[in-house]
Design an enzyme around this catalytic site. Structure first.
Site, PDB file in Angstrom:
ATOM      1  N   TYR A  75       0.783  -1.232   0.000  1.00 17.09           N
ATOM      2  CA  TYR A  75       0.000   0.000   0.000  1.00 17.09           C
ATOM      3  C   TYR A  75       0.818   1.288   0.000  1.00 17.09           C
ATOM      4  CZ  TYR A  75      -3.969  -3.048   0.642  1.00 17.09           C
ATOM      5  OH  TYR A  75      -4.917  -4.024   0.453  1.00 17.09           O
ATOM      6  N   PHE A 113      -9.804  -3.977  11.311  1.00 18.56           N
ATOM      7  CA  PHE A 113     -11.086  -3.815  10.627  1.00 18.56           C
ATOM      8  C   PHE A 113     -10.978  -4.295   9.187  1.00 18.56           C
ATOM      9  CE2 PHE A 113      -8.770   0.251  10.632  1.00 18.56           C
ATOM     10  CZ  PHE A 113      -8.693   0.550   9.283  1.00 18.56           C
TER      11      PHE A 113
END
Length: 413
Positions: free
Chosen positions: A123, A413
């Protein structure tokens, strides 16, 4: 063959989610699946469809994250990202990241985007920098003593066999702790159920999850959720372990009482913790830090979606007036020079034509934003360039950005 990157319709969620689980090769119980379905924000959930079948997935959660100064800043939580192995190296991930950040910018409500990474190297090319770290430890409680703060003896501890039955009081404690540490997420309704999921396949031989409440004068002032994994040596010597899921407390006495409880559990001479703050105070309560088996791991990855709004949303530990030359190869709207003027009371960050004091990419801004990484350290690594050293802007900004409390993401999450 036709492909279509679009929002997921409610009737498509099962097939879409099945593709996500297949990508991670991890089954789920009906209970886990139901919680995931309830938390999914379908209007922020994308799928790439090929001839009617999903081949890639991505979603966003609407969070509010604590930043230095205590404000709860709207943050887009990137989640459930997967690409089928048959469709890798085709630019699919890039197209989903592009769509997400364009959508977040267009909505104009979230100056930050954040994620946790199964593979951290993926990322950085999209501007995400490592903003928090987490502490892991395996403490030999048979040989490490614990000295607890004054007042711990006045705290009453109550064991609860079913953690779900006390979710309301635990969430009340958690909500009061959230503003005290950068990186923590205010949990929206429904998220509390995820905290007590306890599928047998993830227990690795441990007993079911338990909860212990810390109480004083009839009020819950802390809690810990944990499991005990039994074990014995060849000579029948206890070799069990306490596996800590999470622990929150409103004051030092409750915190100390909970840790002492975990240290003293019978037949378990090991206390294993995962994903704790790197400045967790128990480290200053133990008698022998070498026998605590500690190491750190990556936590939250963060990037500004709107540099000006993001830098203005937090406060600064010391007065700062500095011009950043920002490079953002993925979100070009952030590229340019930005003047940040701030102090412990607030900040303003606006575009400027003034020359840059410090040049860096948006990834570096993400790394230092929550105050856990030093701008000076990044400069020594060659990732931040001080354009006019005589002004001392690097030292000024480095001091201002740091947080008194280490930033921490309490759960994934």
């Amino acid at each position: 063959m036709t492909t279509d990157l679009r929002q997921v319709h409610p009737s498509e969620w099962d097939s879409w989610y099945g593709k996500l689980l297949s990508a991670f090769a991890e089954p789920e119980t009906p209970e886990e699946r139901a919680v995931s379905r309830d938390l999914t924000e379908l209007d922020r959930t994308l799928g790439l469809w090929e001839d009617g079948d999903p081949v890639a997935t991505a979603g966003l959660f609407s969070f509010r994250m604590t930043v230095p100064g205590g404000a709860a800043v709207p943050t887009a939580g990137v989640t459930m990202v997967s690409v089928a192995p048959t469709h890798r190296r085709r630019g699919v991930l890039r197209s989903m990241m592009r769509r997400q950040l364009d959508d977040v910018r267009a909505a104009g409500a979230e100056p930050l985007a954040a994620l946790t990474a199964s593979e951290p190297a993926i990322y950085s090319r999209f501007g995400y920098g490592l903003a928090t770290r987490e502490l892991l430890a395996d403490i030999d409680t048979s040989r490490v003593a614990l000295t607890v703060p004054e007042g711990a003896d006045a705290v009453r501890l109550r064991l609860v066999e079913d953690p779900a039955s006390v979710l309301d009081v635990c969430e009340s404690v958690y909500a009061r702790v959230v503003p005290t540490r950068p990186g923590m997420l205010a949990r929206r309704p429904g998220w509390e159920h995820r905290m007590v999921l306890d599928p047998e396949r993830k227990r690795e031989g441990a007993a079911p999850l338990r909860c212990v409440l810390a109480e004083r004068d009839g009020e819950t002032v802390g809690y810990a959720r944990y499991a005990v994994k039994p074990g014995w040596s060849d000579r029948e010597v206890p070799r069990g372990a306490v596996l800590l899921r999470d622990l929150e407390a409103l004051d030092e006495a409750a915190y100390g009482a909970l840790w002492r409880f975990l240290f003293d559990i019978d037949l378990a001479p090991s206390l294993r913790l995962d994903g704790r703050p790197v400045d967790d105070p128990w480290q200053h309560m133990v008698s022998d830090i070498r026998r605590c088996g500690m190491f750190t791991n990556d936590g939250l990855f963060l990037r500004p979606v709107d540099v000006g709004a993001a830098l203005a949303a937090r406060t600064y530990a010391a007065p700062v007036d500095v011009v950043f030359g920002v490079e953002d190869g993925f979100c070009a709207w952030n590229t340019g020079r930005w003047r940040l003027s701030g102090d412990p009371k607030g900040a303003v960050c606006e575009r400027t034509r003034d020359p840059a004091d410090l040049t860096l990419s948006v990834r570096e801004l993400g790394e230092v934003y929550l105050g856990g990484t030093s701008l000076s350290a990044l400069a020594r690594a060659g990732r931040v360039r001080e354009e006019r050293p005589e002004r001392g802007a690097l030292r000024e900004a480095a001091v201002a950005f740091l947080s008194e409390t280490a930033p921490w993401l309490p759960h994934g999450f």
